[in-house]
Scaffold this motif. Structure first.
Motif, PDB file in Angstrom:
ATOM      1  N   TRP A  44      38.720  10.319  26.298  1.00  0.00           N
ATOM      2  CA  TRP A  44      39.955   9.827  26.913  1.00  0.00           C
ATOM      3  C   TRP A  44      39.774   9.774  28.425  1.00  0.00           C
ATOM      4  O   TRP A  44      39.398  10.765  29.041  1.00  0.00           O
ATOM      5  CB  TRP A  44      41.122  10.726  26.535  1.00  0.00           C
ATOM      6  CG  TRP A  44      42.431  10.301  27.116  1.00  0.00           C
ATOM      7  CD1 TRP A  44      43.100  10.916  28.126  1.00  0.00           C
ATOM      8  CD2 TRP A  44      43.230   9.198  26.715  1.00  0.00           C
ATOM      9  NE1 TRP A  44      44.267  10.257  28.392  1.00  0.00           N
ATOM     10  CE2 TRP A  44      44.374   9.189  27.538  1.00  0.00           C
ATOM     11  CE3 TRP A  44      43.091   8.199  25.765  1.00  0.00           C
ATOM     12  CZ2 TRP A  44      45.373   8.233  27.439  1.00  0.00           C
ATOM     13  CZ3 TRP A  44      44.083   7.245  25.656  1.00  0.00           C
ATOM     14  CH2 TRP A  44      45.213   7.273  26.479  1.00  0.00           C
ATOM     15  N   VAL A  51      45.136  14.131  23.690  1.00  0.00           N
ATOM     16  CA  VAL A  51      45.892  12.939  23.324  1.00  0.00           C
ATOM     17  C   VAL A  51      45.818  12.700  21.830  1.00  0.00           C
ATOM     18  O   VAL A  51      46.800  12.358  21.187  1.00  0.00           O
ATOM     19  CB  VAL A  51      45.354  11.717  24.107  1.00  0.00           C
ATOM     20  CG1 VAL A  51      46.006  10.441  23.643  1.00  0.00           C
ATOM     21  CG2 VAL A  51      45.568  11.915  25.591  1.00  0.00           C
ATOM     22  N   SER A  81      46.836   9.176  18.085  1.00  0.00           N
ATOM     23  CA  SER A  81      47.729   9.546  19.168  1.00  0.00           C
ATOM     24  C   SER A  81      49.160   9.348  18.706  1.00  0.00           C
ATOM     25  O   SER A  81      49.556   8.227  18.394  1.00  0.00           O
ATOM     26  CB  SER A  81      47.456   8.673  20.384  1.00  0.00           C
ATOM     27  OG  SER A  81      48.418   8.915  21.364  1.00  0.00           O
ATOM     28  N   THR A  88      51.438   9.911  23.265  1.00  0.00           N
ATOM     29  CA  THR A  88      50.871   8.971  24.218  1.00  0.00           C
ATOM     30  C   THR A  88      50.847   7.606  23.543  1.00  0.00           C
ATOM     31  O   THR A  88      49.829   7.177  23.001  1.00  0.00           O
ATOM     32  CB  THR A  88      49.437   9.396  24.616  1.00  0.00           C
ATOM     33  OG1 THR A  88      49.463  10.774  24.971  1.00  0.00           O
ATOM     34  CG2 THR A  88      48.915   8.599  25.779  1.00  0.00           C
ATOM     35  N   ALA A  91      48.026   4.830  24.065  1.00  0.00           N
ATOM     36  CA  ALA A  91      46.619   5.083  23.734  1.00  0.00           C
ATOM     37  C   ALA A  91      45.982   3.900  23.021  1.00  0.00           C
ATOM     38  O   ALA A  91      44.819   3.573  23.283  1.00  0.00           O
ATOM     39  CB  ALA A  91      46.495   6.341  22.882  1.00  0.00           C
TER      40      ALA A  91
END
Length: 155
Positions: A44, A51, A81, A88, A91
């Motif tokens: 990430w 995440v 995610s 998030t 993502a």
């Protein structure tokens, strides 16, 4: 790839109550998926947050696009995610990228190049994960049988 010993695992799981067997499968799968989630989180960009997480449910939008079988007798875990307030949701835009984006008046607002994280993590770990799943399932079955035997002996 040839996998062996899973027929015996299936028979051992059938001897357990359905709820206990599902718990055994979930624990084993969760432990085997941890390296995939950890590697994806390491990929990430620019963040030390976790995440990508392991979960057992998909959101409504994800369910519609998924070809994964569902039902009471099916045990699924997913690495991804989560969306929503605590997740998030952007993502997937970083993972798959976006095409060129324009406003209504024609102003170009940019595009995002794909930065794959989950696919490389899966590719790195899938062989060892599938090989380790059998051993981990046997370990969980034995632990569960021992706990059930202790409980039964107590009365």
């Amino acid at each position: 790839m040839k996998m062996s010993g899973f027929r015996e695992i299936e028979k051992a799981l059938a001897r357990l109550p359905a709820g206990a067997a599902k718990g055994v499968a979930r624990r084993a799968m969760r432990d085997e998926l941890k390296p995939v989630a950890a590697t994806a989180n390491a990929f990430w960009p620019g963040s030390s947050d976790d995440v990508f997480r392991i979960g057992s449910r998909l959101s409504k939008g994800q369910r519609g696009a998924s070809a994964v079988p569902t039902g009471r007798s099916v045990t699924n875990l997913f690495v991804g995610s989560p969306g929503g307030r605590n997740g998030t949701p952007e993502a997937h835009l970083i993972e798959f990228g976006t095409g060129p984006r324009f406003q209504k008046k024609g102003r170009f607002t940019g595009s995002v190049a794909p930065q794959p994280m989950l696919q490389p993590a899966w590719d790195m770990h899938k062989q060892s994960m599938l090989e380790g799943l059998g051993a981990r399932l046997w370990g969980e079955i034995e632990k569960t049988m021992d706990r059930r035997a202790k409980r039964a002996s107590r009365g």
